[in-house]
Scaffold this motif. Structure first.
Motif, mmCIF file in Angstrom:
data_model
loop_
_atom_site.group_PDB
_atom_site.id
_atom_site.type_symbol
_atom_site.label_atom_id
_atom_site.label_comp_id
_atom_site.label_asym_id
_atom_site.label_seq_id
_atom_site.Cartn_x
_atom_site.Cartn_y
_atom_site.Cartn_z
ATOM 1 N N ASP A 120 0.852 -1.051 -0.079
ATOM 2 C CA ASP A 120 0.149 0.145 -0.041
ATOM 3 C C ASP A 120 0.838 1.046 -0.039
ATOM 4 N N ALA A 122 0.627 5.061 0.452
ATOM 5 C CA ALA A 122 -0.275 6.040 1.153
ATOM 6 C C ALA A 122 0.533 6.928 2.239
ATOM 7 N N ASP A 124 -0.853 7.574 5.387
ATOM 8 C CA ASP A 124 -1.560 7.606 6.473
ATOM 9 C C ASP A 124 -1.012 6.824 7.454
ATOM 10 N N ASP A 132 -3.422 10.875 4.018
ATOM 11 C CA ASP A 132 -3.007 10.214 3.350
ATOM 12 C C ASP A 132 -1.809 10.778 2.597
ATOM 13 N N SER A 168 -3.100 4.190 -2.697
ATOM 14 C CA SER A 168 -4.643 4.212 -2.166
ATOM 15 C C SER A 168 -4.892 5.651 -1.776
ATOM 16 N N LYS A 198 -11.825 5.556 -5.441
ATOM 17 C CA LYS A 198 -11.748 5.569 -4.070
ATOM 18 C C LYS A 198 -12.514 6.426 -3.294
ATOM 19 N N TYR A 204 -14.624 2.812 6.240
ATOM 20 C CA TYR A 204 -13.194 2.535 6.656
ATOM 21 C C TYR A 204 -12.936 2.701 8.001
ATOM 22 N N PHE A 207 -10.759 -0.190 9.951
ATOM 23 C CA PHE A 207 -9.531 -0.044 9.364
ATOM 24 C C PHE A 207 -8.436 0.895 10.020
ATOM 25 N N ARG A 208 -9.205 2.073 10.183
ATOM 26 C CA ARG A 208 -8.301 3.131 10.952
ATOM 27 C C ARG A 208 -7.819 2.555 12.329
ATOM 28 N N LYS A 219 -11.511 12.944 4.604
ATOM 29 C CA LYS A 219 -10.471 12.939 3.529
ATOM 30 C C LYS A 219 -11.361 13.439 2.219
ATOM 31 N N GLN A 223 -10.518 12.289 -1.636
ATOM 32 C CA GLN A 223 -11.194 10.999 -1.919
ATOM 33 C C GLN A 223 -12.549 11.210 -2.711
ATOM 34 N N LYS A 250 -13.442 1.110 -4.315
ATOM 35 C CA LYS A 250 -13.531 1.272 -2.896
ATOM 36 C C LYS A 250 -14.309 2.056 -2.379
ATOM 37 N N TYR A 273 -12.766 -3.655 -3.185
ATOM 38 C CA TYR A 273 -12.293 -3.725 -2.197
ATOM 39 C C TYR A 273 -13.575 -4.072 -0.934
ATOM 40 N N VAL A 275 -14.469 -3.658 2.080
ATOM 41 C CA VAL A 275 -13.598 -2.905 3.200
ATOM 42 C C VAL A 275 -14.127 -3.375 4.639
ATOM 43 N N SER A 276 -13.237 -2.823 5.791
ATOM 44 C CA SER A 276 -13.416 -3.121 6.946
ATOM 45 C C SER A 276 -14.518 -3.020 7.564
ATOM 46 N N TYR A 315 -11.283 -9.464 3.823
ATOM 47 C CA TYR A 315 -10.781 -9.944 5.153
ATOM 48 C C TYR A 315 -11.261 -11.431 5.362
#
Ligand code: PBG
Length: 326
Positions: A120, A122, A124, A132, A168, A198, A204, A207-208, A219, A223, A250, A273, A275-276, A315
């Motif tokens: 990845d 970026a 962040d 990012d 990303s 994205k 997200y 994920f953070r 963002k 984004q 994503k 993706y 995502v989380s 995941y």
């Protein structure tokens, strides 16, 4: 005259018949497994908002990569949780050849596995503000200065063994800059899988937590706006022109229309993706007994294939691979 009923149910009556008319298929080759890396030796850490997902220390990441190979998962995507004392305003830990992700890649590469490593790109995981890229005194993102740093970050990752660079960050012009830098240093065979479309998404959140990013603000200035789809095609077109080998949409499930439009418009591999937040929602509902996890896990991934995705970052990759291999 007797009325003829077109009986669509006829072909659904038996399992063998449903298999004959099935349009979309999910296989282990479609899976990309995102993995989180943490620092301390021989250790795994749980992530509260992502039950079943853990952060692995470098030695355990190597074991996970071996497991991916055994299961037939073609690629893993690595995300580091950088220790707080190594985060800074400019995120310069991203350029450290011995940072967590680079150490992890070297260790995995030493095993010579038949598994691709996606790194990845970026800032962040490395910035104290969680953005990012680089920001000015008012916190506004600095596109061009960020691109310069991202190209260096990509080079350091390629030197550590990345097979695929995945930016990303959503800065304009970063794919071209990364391609140029990689080529200039003899890494013309390293692929670029760009997060082309994205969105500035609420999905997200977990994920953070997983990467320990303490985001100040949002963002939305870089984004994409969740309202837009024509703009997504323009983003993808731009990244293709700049040299992307494949693109990512994503988040996943709320953006299946984007996956479908990108696939029908361009001749390029498209990945979704999941995502989380999507993962967390399904886990939470299942935990409450409100959804059957296995069913929604498989259904959600098949839906990506139906929409036109060539693969899915998920995941659930390990669980799904085990199920498909059973
Ligand atoms: C940031 C990055 C994010 C994710 C992957 N890379 C979060 C963000 O943009 O804030 C999210 C992945 C997920 O939610 O599973 N470079």
């Amino acid at each position: 005259m007797a009325e003829v009923i077109n009986r669509l149910l006829r072909s659904r009556r038996a399992n063998w018949s449903r298999r004959m008319v099935r349009e979309a298929h999910l296989s282990v080759d479609d899976l990309i497994w995102p993995l989180f890396i943490c620092e301390v030796g021989n250790k795994r850490e749980t992530i509260s908002a992502m039950p079943g997902v853990e952060r692995f220390s470098i030695d355990l990441i190597v074991e996970a990569a071996k497991e991916a190979e055994q299961l037939g998962i073609p690629a893993i995507a690595l995300f580091p949780k950088t220790p707080a004392d190594k985060r800074s305003d400019n995120g310069d830990e991203a350029l450290n050849a011995d940072n967590l992700i680079n150490q992890a890649m070297r260790a995995i590469k030493a095993e010579k596995l038949n598994v691709g490593i996606i790194a990845d790109v970026a800032l962040d995981p490395y910035t104290s503000h969680g953005q990012d890229g680089l920001v000015d005194a008012d916190g506004a993102i600095l596109n061009d200065k960020t691109v310069t740093v991202l190209a260096k970050q990509a080079l350091v990752q390629a030197q550590a063994g990345a097979d695929i660079i995945a930016p990303s960050d959503m800065m304009d012009g970063r794919v071209a800059a990364i391609r140029q830098t990689l080529d200039d240093h003899g890494f013309e065979n390293v692929q670029i899988m760009s997060y082309a479309a994205k969105y500035a998404s609420g999905f997200y959140g977990p994920f953070r937590e997983a990467v320990g990013a303490n985001l100040k603000g949002d963002k939305k200035t870089y984004q994409m706006d969740p309202a837009n789809s024509v703009e997504a095609l323009r983003e993808v077109e731009q990244d293709i022109l700049e040299g992307a080998d494949s693109v990512i949409v994503k988040p996943g499930m709320p953006y299946l229309d984007i996956v479908s439009q990108v696939k029908s418009t361009f001749n390029i591999p498209v990945y979704a993706y999941q995502v989380s937040g999507e993962y967390a929602m399904m886990q939470a509902a299942a935990k409450n007994g409100w959804l059957d996890l296995d069913t929604v896990m498989m259904e959600s991934l098949l839906a990506f294939k139906r929409a036109g995705a060539d693969g899915i970052l998920t995941y659930f990759a390990r669980d799904v691979a085990k199920k498909l291999n059973a």
